[in-house]
Design a protein around this motif. Structure first.
Motif, PDB file in Angstrom:
ATOM      1  N   VAL A 135       0.848  -1.192   0.000  1.00  0.00           N
ATOM      2  CA  VAL A 135       0.000   0.000   0.000  1.00  0.00           C
ATOM      3  C   VAL A 135       0.877   1.232   0.000  1.00  0.00           C
ATOM      4  O   VAL A 135       1.977   1.228   0.531  1.00  0.00           O
ATOM      5  CB  VAL A 135      -0.943   0.018   1.227  1.00  0.00           C
ATOM      6  N   GLU A 136       0.402   2.270  -0.619  1.00  0.00           N
ATOM      7  CA  GLU A 136       1.117   3.546  -0.630  1.00  0.00           C
ATOM      8  C   GLU A 136       0.520   4.448   0.442  1.00  0.00           C
ATOM      9  O   GLU A 136      -0.699   4.541   0.594  1.00  0.00           O
ATOM     10  CB  GLU A 136       0.997   4.208  -2.008  1.00  0.00           C
ATOM     11  N   LYS A 137       1.395   5.108   1.174  1.00  0.00           N
ATOM     12  CA  LYS A 137       0.947   5.986   2.242  1.00  0.00           C
ATOM     13  C   LYS A 137       1.263   7.437   1.913  1.00  0.00           C
ATOM     14  O   LYS A 137       2.267   7.731   1.275  1.00  0.00           O
ATOM     15  CB  LYS A 137       1.626   5.605   3.570  1.00  0.00           C
ATOM     16  N   GLU A 138       0.412   8.309   2.399  1.00  0.00           N
ATOM     17  CA  GLU A 138       0.678   9.724   2.223  1.00  0.00           C
ATOM     18  C   GLU A 138       1.795  10.157   3.156  1.00  0.00           C
ATOM     19  O   GLU A 138       2.036   9.542   4.194  1.00  0.00           O
ATOM     20  CB  GLU A 138      -0.591  10.531   2.543  1.00  0.00           C
ATOM     21  N   GLN A 139       2.450  11.247   2.788  1.00  0.00           N
ATOM     22  CA  GLN A 139       3.474  11.809   3.642  1.00  0.00           C
ATOM     23  C   GLN A 139       2.843  12.241   4.958  1.00  0.00           C
ATOM     24  O   GLN A 139       1.792  12.867   4.994  1.00  0.00           O
ATOM     25  CB  GLN A 139       4.134  13.012   2.959  1.00  0.00           C
ATOM     26  N   GLY A 140       3.508  11.904   6.055  1.00  0.00           N
ATOM     27  CA  GLY A 140       2.964  12.245   7.361  1.00  0.00           C
ATOM     28  C   GLY A 140       3.199  13.708   7.716  1.00  0.00           C
ATOM     29  O   GLY A 140       4.129  14.336   7.240  1.00  0.00           O
ATOM     30  N   LYS A 141       2.310  14.239   8.549  1.00  0.00           N
ATOM     31  CA  LYS A 141       2.507  15.582   9.052  1.00  0.00           C
ATOM     32  C   LYS A 141       3.559  15.539  10.157  1.00  0.00           C
ATOM     33  O   LYS A 141       3.709  14.546  10.858  1.00  0.00           O
ATOM     34  CB  LYS A 141       1.190  16.125   9.601  1.00  0.00           C
ATOM     35  N   GLU A 142       4.272  16.647  10.312  1.00  0.00           N
ATOM     36  CA  GLU A 142       5.316  16.695  11.334  1.00  0.00           C
ATOM     37  C   GLU A 142       4.685  16.519  12.711  1.00  0.00           C
ATOM     38  O   GLU A 142       3.681  17.148  13.044  1.00  0.00           O
ATOM     39  CB  GLU A 142       6.063  18.023  11.250  1.00  0.00           C
ATOM     40  N   VAL A 143       5.254  15.643  13.502  1.00  0.00           N
ATOM     41  CA  VAL A 143       4.718  15.356  14.829  1.00  0.00           C
ATOM     42  C   VAL A 143       5.847  15.423  15.848  1.00  0.00           C
ATOM     43  O   VAL A 143       7.025  15.325  15.516  1.00  0.00           O
ATOM     44  CB  VAL A 143       4.067  13.959  14.882  1.00  0.00           C
ATOM     45  N   GLU A 144       5.453  15.597  17.092  1.00  0.00           N
ATOM     46  CA  GLU A 144       6.426  15.506  18.178  1.00  0.00           C
ATOM     47  C   GLU A 144       6.657  14.040  18.492  1.00  0.00           C
ATOM     48  O   GLU A 144       5.722  13.233  18.487  1.00  0.00           O
ATOM     49  CB  GLU A 144       5.897  16.243  19.414  1.00  0.00           C
ATOM     50  N   TRP A 145       7.885  13.675  18.763  1.00  0.00           N
ATOM     51  CA  TRP A 145       8.197  12.288  19.038  1.00  0.00           C
ATOM     52  C   TRP A 145       9.390  12.223  19.989  1.00  0.00           C
ATOM     53  O   TRP A 145      10.118  13.203  20.173  1.00  0.00           O
ATOM     54  CB  TRP A 145       8.524  11.528  17.743  1.00  0.00           C
ATOM     55  N   ASN A 146       9.591  11.064  20.569  1.00  0.00           N
ATOM     56  CA  ASN A 146      10.794  10.810  21.356  1.00  0.00           C
ATOM     57  C   ASN A 146      11.178   9.354  21.169  1.00  0.00           C
ATOM     58  O   ASN A 146      10.401   8.546  20.648  1.00  0.00           O
ATOM     59  CB  ASN A 146      10.578  11.131  22.835  1.00  0.00           C
ATOM     60  N   CYS A 147      12.412   9.027  21.516  1.00  0.00           N
ATOM     61  CA  CYS A 147      12.883   7.646  21.342  1.00  0.00           C
ATOM     62  C   CYS A 147      13.325   7.068  22.677  1.00  0.00           C
ATOM     63  O   CYS A 147      13.873   7.766  23.529  1.00  0.00           O
ATOM     64  CB  CYS A 147      14.003   7.583  20.313  1.00  0.00           C
ATOM     65  N   ILE A 148      13.054   5.780  22.826  1.00  0.00           N
ATOM     66  CA  ILE A 148      13.335   5.069  24.078  1.00  0.00           C
ATOM     67  C   ILE A 148      14.134   3.821  23.746  1.00  0.00           C
ATOM     68  O   ILE A 148      13.705   3.008  22.915  1.00  0.00           O
ATOM     69  CB  ILE A 148      12.020   4.647  24.768  1.00  0.00           C
ATOM     70  N   PRO A 149      15.310   3.604  24.352  1.00  0.00           N
ATOM     71  CA  PRO A 149      16.081   2.378  24.089  1.00  0.00           C
ATOM     72  C   PRO A 149      15.314   1.128  24.529  1.00  0.00           C
ATOM     73  O   PRO A 149      14.690   1.122  25.600  1.00  0.00           O
ATOM     74  CB  PRO A 149      17.349   2.566  24.923  1.00  0.00           C
ATOM     75  N   LEU A 150      15.329   0.100  23.685  1.00  0.00           N
ATOM     76  CA  LEU A 150      14.698  -1.165  24.068  1.00  0.00           C
ATOM     77  C   LEU A 150      15.456  -1.852  25.187  1.00  0.00           C
ATOM     78  O   LEU A 150      14.876  -2.582  25.989  1.00  0.00           O
ATOM     79  CB  LEU A 150      14.621  -2.112  22.854  1.00  0.00           C
ATOM     80  N   ASP A 151      16.762  -1.619  25.234  1.00  0.00           N
ATOM     81  CA  ASP A 151      17.584  -2.233  26.271  1.00  0.00           C
ATOM     82  C   ASP A 151      17.067  -1.790  27.638  1.00  0.00           C
ATOM     83  O   ASP A 151      16.951  -0.610  27.925  1.00  0.00           O
ATOM     84  CB  ASP A 151      19.044  -1.794  26.091  1.00  0.00           C
TER      85      ASP A 151
END
Length: 341
Positions: A135-151
């Motif tokens: 499936v083709e997806k539209e470009q996402g709007k800019e969002v706030e995000w953060n990253c969390i280590p799986l470790d």
């Protein structure tokens, strides 16, 4: 006297010296990881003589999702020949034995990351691109995000990350490696050996993707799964984590080889289509013969027929080598398989 055999579990550590000698570019940290984690459930095949191992080949098992069905398939890796035994056809003997054994187990295919593609072409392997997504997806709007280590995550948090990864892959691809908690626990250890991490990407309280990378002079992105509606934020996320010139995506083109044509063809789904083919396989004789393969949205149907019966029908009979059949099938599919060890 030479013999080809599968090593017992207690013998696997004996191959480490050969591995370190031939794959000298791998760091000690990575080899430590490999011989602690990967040999727990893999198979090692060797050709040996009175002096020791002449050839070795590792078969690392992965659960592959193919059109919604799961199958355990080997990733062929650590393919090595002792220097004094090279160019004598010894690796050919081991590869032929392995491919025939896999057919006897009705394993649909094997895959590898080639150091020398020309060699594997001669074994019936072909490249497959990741292909078009389902499936083709539209470009996402800019969002706030953060990253969390799986470790360091607990089992429940890891399971949530697994669910996100499999949902992204199932939506986008016909064939991919199924994730579970053990998969990510092992991956965390692998990228740690390369000074990297596996990161869960979160936005507005929801998990939206997983990013894994190793680090040298730059971060090397091994895999970045991001939900379709967020794909437009992919580069921004990497730029903000690593800096605009601080990362690159690792190129990884896998090669595939059908080991059991009947098993593989019967797993596929797709638009209504019928192939009538005469197949030649120099290594796995069970794949030889004339086949009628039919696919539809519910699955595949595979029948072996006599060439005489086939020629009485109106459609043209295609005569194909097993590598041509493999290439013809994988071109039908959107595939995401990227593995390192």
């Amino acid at each position: 006297m030479e013999q080809i055999r599968y090593l017992k579990q207690k013998e696997k550590q004996n191959t480490r010296q050969m591995y370190e000698t031939i794959f000298a570019e791998d760091s000690k940290e990575f080899v430590d990881y490999y011989y602690q984690w990967k040999i727990k459930d893999n198979q090692m095949v060797v050709l040996e003589d009175s002096k020791g191992y002449e050839v070795m080949m590792h078969l690392n098992p992965y659960t592959i999702c193919i059109s919604g069905r799961q199958e355990e398939v080997p990733y062929i890796v650590a393919v090595a020949t002792r220097p004094d035994c090279r160019r004598q056809g010894k690796m050919q003997q081991v590869m032929e034995r392995v491919l025939r054994d896999l057919q006897q187990q009705h394993c649909p295919f094997a895959f590898l990351l080639p150091a020398n593609p020309a060699y594997y072409y001669g074994q019936g392997f072909v490249f497959a691109s990741e292909g078009e997504k389902k499936v083709e997806k539209e470009q996402g709007k800019e969002v706030e995000w953060n990253c969390i280590p799986l470790d360091g995550m607990n089992h429940r948090q890891m399971q949530q990350a697994v669910e996100v990864a499999n949902a992204i892959l199932a939506e986008e691809y016909d064939m991919y490696i199924h994730r579970d908690v053990a998969y990510y626990e092992r991956l965390v250890q692998e990228v740690r050996s390369e000074q990297g991490e596996v990161l869960l990407i979160e936005s507005e309280g929801k998990n939206i993707g997983i990013l894994s990378y190793g680090k040298d002079e730059q971060a090397e992105i091994k895999e970045f799964l991001l939900s379709g509606q967020q794909m437009g934020n992919r580069q921004d996320i990497c730029d903000r984590i690593f800096g605009k010139n601080g990362w690159k995506e690792e190129e990884m083109r896998m090669m595939f080889r059908i080991t059991d044509l009947q098993a593989f063809s019967g797993m596929l789904k797709g638009k209504n289509e019928v192939w009538k083919i005469s197949v030649k396989d120099e290594i796995v004789p069970e794949n030889n013969g004339t086949w009628r393969i039919e696919w539809n949205s519910k699955g595949g149907s595979v029948t072996k027929v006599s060439e005489e019966d086939m020629e009485n029908e109106a459609e043209v009979l295609q005569k194909l080598d097993i590598s041509e059949v493999t290439e013809k099938i994988v071109k039908k599919m959107s595939i995401f398989i990227r593995e390192w060890g």
